[in-house]
Enzyme design. Structure first.
Site, short mmCIF file in Angstrom:
data_model
loop_
_atom_site.label_atom_id
_atom_site.label_comp_id
_atom_site.label_asym_id
_atom_site.label_seq_id
_atom_site.Cartn_x
_atom_site.Cartn_y
_atom_site.Cartn_z
CE LYS A 152 -4.18 0.70 2.65
NZ LYS A 152 -4.69 0.74 3.89
C1 E4P Z 1 -8.44 1.73 3.98
O1 E4P Z 1 -7.40 0.93 3.45
C2 E4P Z 1 -8.06 2.28 5.09
O2 E4P Z 1 -7.55 1.25 6.03
C3 E4P Z 1 -9.57 2.56 5.87
O3 E4P Z 1 -10.59 2.35 5.05
C4 E4P Z 1 -9.41 4.00 6.60
O4 E4P Z 1 -10.74 4.05 7.29
P1 E4P Z 1 -10.92 5.27 8.18
O5 E4P Z 1 -11.16 6.27 7.83
O6 E4P Z 1 -12.27 4.62 8.96
O7 E4P Z 1 -9.92 5.38 9.22
#
Ligand code: E4P
Length: 219
Positions: free
Chosen positions: A83
Protein backbone atom coordinates in the site's frame (compact mmCIF):
# COMPACT_ATOMS: atom_id res chain seq x y z
CA UNK A 1 -18.26 -7.06 -4.95
CA UNK A 2 -15.32 -8.42 -3.00
CA UNK A 3 -15.22 -7.82 0.76
CA UNK A 4 -11.98 -6.96 2.54
CA UNK A 5 -11.74 -6.64 6.34
CA UNK A 6 -10.22 -3.30 7.37
CA UNK A 7 -8.41 -4.42 10.51
CA UNK A 8 -5.26 -5.98 11.96
CA UNK A 9 -7.27 -7.88 14.58
CA UNK A 10 -6.45 -11.52 13.78
CA UNK A 11 -9.30 -12.99 15.87
CA UNK A 12 -11.85 -10.90 13.97
CA UNK A 13 -10.24 -11.82 10.63
CA UNK A 14 -10.31 -15.53 11.53
CA UNK A 15 -14.01 -15.37 12.42
CA UNK A 16 -14.94 -13.64 9.13
CA UNK A 17 -12.72 -15.98 7.10
CA UNK A 18 -14.31 -19.05 8.70
CA UNK A 19 -17.73 -17.80 7.60
CA UNK A 20 -16.40 -17.24 4.06
CA UNK A 21 -17.19 -13.54 4.25
CA UNK A 22 -13.89 -11.97 3.27
CA UNK A 23 -11.73 -11.99 0.17
CA UNK A 24 -8.82 -10.04 1.62
CA UNK A 25 -7.65 -7.64 4.32
CA UNK A 26 -6.48 -4.04 4.46
CA UNK A 27 -4.30 -2.61 7.21
CA UNK A 28 -2.74 0.80 7.76
CA UNK A 29 -0.33 2.23 10.36
CA UNK A 30 -3.21 3.33 12.61
CA UNK A 31 -4.74 -0.17 12.57
CA UNK A 32 -1.34 -1.71 13.36
CA UNK A 33 -1.03 0.70 16.28
CA UNK A 34 -4.52 -0.28 17.47
CA UNK A 35 -3.65 -3.99 17.30
CA UNK A 36 -0.54 -3.37 19.44
CA UNK A 37 1.37 -6.09 17.55
CA UNK A 38 4.68 -6.23 15.68
CA UNK A 39 3.93 -5.14 12.09
CA UNK A 40 5.81 -7.90 10.27
CA UNK A 41 4.63 -10.63 12.64
CA UNK A 42 0.94 -9.68 12.51
CA UNK A 43 1.02 -9.22 8.73
CA UNK A 44 2.46 -12.71 8.35
CA UNK A 45 -0.29 -14.13 10.55
CA UNK A 46 -3.00 -12.32 8.57
CA UNK A 47 -1.55 -13.52 5.24
CA UNK A 48 -1.92 -17.11 6.47
CA UNK A 49 -5.58 -16.56 7.44
CA UNK A 50 -6.81 -15.38 4.02
CA UNK A 51 -5.95 -16.40 0.47
CA UNK A 52 -6.60 -12.97 -1.03
CA UNK A 53 -4.63 -9.72 -0.96
CA UNK A 54 -3.45 -8.34 2.37
CA UNK A 55 -2.52 -4.66 2.16
CA UNK A 56 0.56 -3.64 4.14
CA UNK A 57 1.47 0.04 3.99
CA UNK A 58 4.88 1.63 3.51
CA UNK A 59 5.59 4.52 5.86
CA UNK A 60 8.43 6.31 4.04
CA UNK A 61 7.52 9.39 2.03
CA UNK A 62 10.27 9.20 -0.60
CA UNK A 63 10.37 6.75 -3.50
CA UNK A 64 13.79 5.11 -2.80
CA UNK A 65 12.92 4.33 0.82
CA UNK A 66 9.40 3.21 -0.13
CA UNK A 67 11.02 0.70 -2.49
CA UNK A 68 13.27 -0.61 0.25
CA UNK A 69 10.37 -0.96 2.69
CA UNK A 70 8.27 -2.67 0.00
CA UNK A 71 11.13 -5.11 -0.57
CA UNK A 72 10.88 -6.18 3.08
CA UNK A 73 7.07 -6.31 3.09
CA UNK A 74 6.65 -8.31 -0.09
CA UNK A 75 8.88 -11.05 1.28
CA UNK A 76 6.33 -11.71 4.05
CA UNK A 77 4.00 -13.77 1.82
CA UNK A 78 2.84 -14.11 -1.78
CA UNK A 79 -0.50 -12.45 -1.02
CA UNK A 80 0.97 -9.21 0.35
CA UNK A 81 -0.27 -6.15 -1.50
CA UNK A 82 1.94 -3.09 -1.01
CA UNK A 83 0.00 0.00 0.00
CA UNK A 84 1.43 3.36 -1.05
CA UNK A 85 0.07 6.88 -0.57
CA UNK A 86 -1.33 8.83 -3.50
CA UNK A 87 1.69 11.10 -3.99
CA UNK A 88 4.09 11.34 -6.91
CA UNK A 89 6.63 9.27 -4.96
CA UNK A 90 3.90 6.74 -4.13
CA UNK A 91 2.90 6.53 -7.80
CA UNK A 92 6.52 6.02 -8.88
CA UNK A 93 6.74 3.20 -6.36
CA UNK A 94 3.45 1.78 -7.65
CA UNK A 95 4.73 1.80 -11.22
CA UNK A 96 7.99 0.08 -10.28
CA UNK A 97 6.35 -2.60 -8.12
CA UNK A 98 3.48 -3.51 -10.45
CA UNK A 99 5.93 -3.68 -13.35
CA UNK A 100 7.62 -6.33 -11.30
CA UNK A 101 4.40 -8.32 -10.72
CA UNK A 102 3.69 -7.10 -7.18
CA UNK A 103 0.13 -6.07 -6.19
CA UNK A 104 -0.17 -2.42 -5.20
CA UNK A 105 -2.98 -0.56 -3.42
CA UNK A 106 -2.78 3.22 -3.90
CA UNK A 107 -4.37 4.68 -0.80
CA UNK A 108 -5.64 8.03 0.49
CA UNK A 109 -7.47 8.85 -2.74
CA UNK A 110 -9.85 11.81 -2.41
CA UNK A 111 -10.50 12.86 -6.03
CA UNK A 112 -11.32 11.25 -9.35
CA UNK A 113 -8.24 12.88 -10.89
CA UNK A 114 -6.07 11.19 -8.26
CA UNK A 115 -7.76 7.88 -9.16
CA UNK A 116 -6.95 8.54 -12.82
CA UNK A 117 -3.27 8.90 -11.88
CA UNK A 118 -3.35 5.66 -9.88
CA UNK A 119 -4.76 3.80 -12.89
CA UNK A 120 -2.13 5.29 -15.20
CA UNK A 121 0.59 4.20 -12.76
CA UNK A 122 -0.76 0.64 -13.06
CA UNK A 123 -2.25 0.27 -9.57
CA UNK A 124 -3.91 -3.04 -8.77
CA UNK A 125 -6.31 -1.20 -6.43
CA UNK A 126 -7.14 2.43 -5.76
CA UNK A 127 -8.64 3.26 -2.36
CA UNK A 128 -11.04 6.23 -2.33
CA UNK A 129 -11.83 7.08 1.31
CA UNK A 130 -15.60 7.39 1.37
CA UNK A 131 -16.24 8.10 5.06
CA UNK A 132 -13.46 10.67 5.42
CA UNK A 133 -14.74 12.35 2.24
CA UNK A 134 -18.24 12.58 3.80
CA UNK A 135 -16.74 13.85 7.10
CA UNK A 136 -15.29 16.81 5.24
CA UNK A 137 -18.49 17.90 3.57
CA UNK A 138 -18.25 16.13 0.19
CA UNK A 139 -20.28 13.17 -1.05
CA UNK A 140 -18.06 10.09 -0.90
CA UNK A 141 -20.48 8.08 -3.04
CA UNK A 142 -20.23 10.69 -5.83
CA UNK A 143 -16.49 10.12 -5.75
CA UNK A 144 -16.94 6.34 -6.22
CA UNK A 145 -19.46 7.01 -9.05
CA UNK A 146 -17.03 9.36 -10.86
CA UNK A 147 -14.15 6.90 -10.60
CA UNK A 148 -16.37 4.03 -11.87
CA UNK A 149 -17.43 6.15 -14.87
CA UNK A 150 -13.89 7.21 -15.74
CA UNK A 151 -12.38 3.74 -15.33
CA UNK A 152 -15.14 2.25 -17.50
CA UNK A 153 -14.66 4.97 -20.16
CA UNK A 154 -11.09 3.83 -20.68
CA UNK A 155 -11.26 0.19 -19.58
CA UNK A 156 -8.70 0.69 -16.83
CA UNK A 157 -7.93 -2.58 -15.07
CA UNK A 158 -7.34 -0.94 -11.67
CA UNK A 159 -9.95 -2.12 -9.17
CA UNK A 160 -11.93 0.41 -7.15
CA UNK A 161 -11.50 -0.48 -3.49
CA UNK A 162 -14.04 1.61 -1.59
CA UNK A 163 -12.41 2.37 1.78
CA UNK A 164 -13.27 4.23 4.97
CA UNK A 165 -16.67 2.54 4.96
CA UNK A 166 -18.66 3.47 8.04
CA UNK A 167 -22.04 1.72 7.76
CA UNK A 168 -24.27 -0.67 5.86
CA UNK A 169 -25.72 1.97 3.52
CA UNK A 170 -22.18 2.72 2.29
CA UNK A 171 -21.80 -1.00 1.50
CA UNK A 172 -25.15 -1.19 -0.31
CA UNK A 173 -24.50 1.95 -2.39
CA UNK A 174 -20.97 0.82 -3.32
CA UNK A 175 -22.45 -2.46 -4.59
CA UNK A 176 -25.08 -0.53 -6.58
CA UNK A 177 -22.43 1.71 -8.14
CA UNK A 178 -20.23 -1.25 -8.96
CA UNK A 179 -17.16 -0.76 -6.78
CA UNK A 180 -14.97 -3.84 -7.30
CA UNK A 181 -14.12 -4.19 -3.61
CA UNK A 182 -15.15 -2.60 -0.34
CA UNK A 183 -13.12 -2.70 2.84
CA UNK A 184 -14.88 -2.24 6.16
CA UNK A 185 -14.32 -2.83 9.88
CA UNK A 186 -15.43 -6.34 10.98
CA UNK A 187 -18.37 -4.88 12.94
CA UNK A 188 -19.78 -3.30 9.77
CA UNK A 189 -19.41 -6.58 7.83
CA UNK A 190 -21.06 -8.62 10.60
CA UNK A 191 -23.77 -5.97 10.96
CA UNK A 192 -24.92 -6.69 7.40
CA UNK A 193 -26.49 -9.90 8.76
CA UNK A 194 -28.79 -8.00 11.11
CA UNK A 195 -32.48 -7.62 10.37
CA UNK A 196 -35.29 -7.10 12.84
CA UNK A 197 -37.58 -9.46 10.89
CA UNK A 198 -34.92 -12.20 10.98
CA UNK A 199 -34.78 -11.86 14.79
CA UNK A 200 -38.58 -11.85 15.02
CA UNK A 201 -38.80 -14.88 12.72
CA UNK A 202 -36.32 -16.85 14.83
CA UNK A 203 -38.22 -15.92 17.99
CA UNK A 204 -41.48 -17.27 16.49
CA UNK A 205 -39.91 -20.51 15.21
CA UNK A 206 -38.18 -21.16 18.56
CA UNK A 207 -41.46 -20.63 20.45
CA UNK A 208 -43.51 -22.87 18.11
CA UNK A 209 -40.83 -25.57 18.09
CA UNK A 210 -40.89 -25.68 21.90
CA UNK A 211 -44.66 -26.29 21.72
CA UNK A 212 -44.12 -29.42 19.59
CA UNK A 213 -42.15 -31.00 22.45
CA UNK A 214 -39.79 -32.50 19.87
CA UNK A 215 -36.00 -32.48 19.54
CA UNK A 216 -33.81 -33.12 16.51
CA UNK A 217 -31.64 -36.16 17.32
CA UNK A 218 -27.97 -35.19 17.41
CA UNK A 219 -25.31 -37.51 16.01
C1 E4P B 1 -8.25 1.68 3.87
O1 E4P B 1 -7.49 0.86 3.41
C2 E4P B 1 -8.08 2.32 5.17
O2 E4P B 1 -7.42 1.43 6.02
C3 E4P B 1 -9.38 2.64 5.86
O3 E4P B 1 -10.51 2.23 5.15
C4 E4P B 1 -9.46 3.95 6.52
O4 E4P B 1 -10.70 4.09 7.16
P1 E4P B 1 -11.00 5.18 8.29
O5 E4P B 1 -11.33 6.48 7.61
O6 E4P B 1 -12.18 4.63 9.02
O7 E4P B 1 -9.76 5.28 9.14
Amino acid sequence: MKFFADTADTAAIRELAEAGLIDGVTTNPSLIHKAGRDFIEVTKEICALVDGPVSAEVVALDHPTMMREAETLRKIADNVCIKVPLTIDGLKTCRALTGDGTMVNVTLCFSANQALLAAKAGATFVSPFLGRHDDNGWDGLDLIRDIRLIYDNYDFATEILAASIRHSVHVLECARIGADVMTAPPAVIKGLANHVLTDKGIEGFVADWAKTGQTIPLD
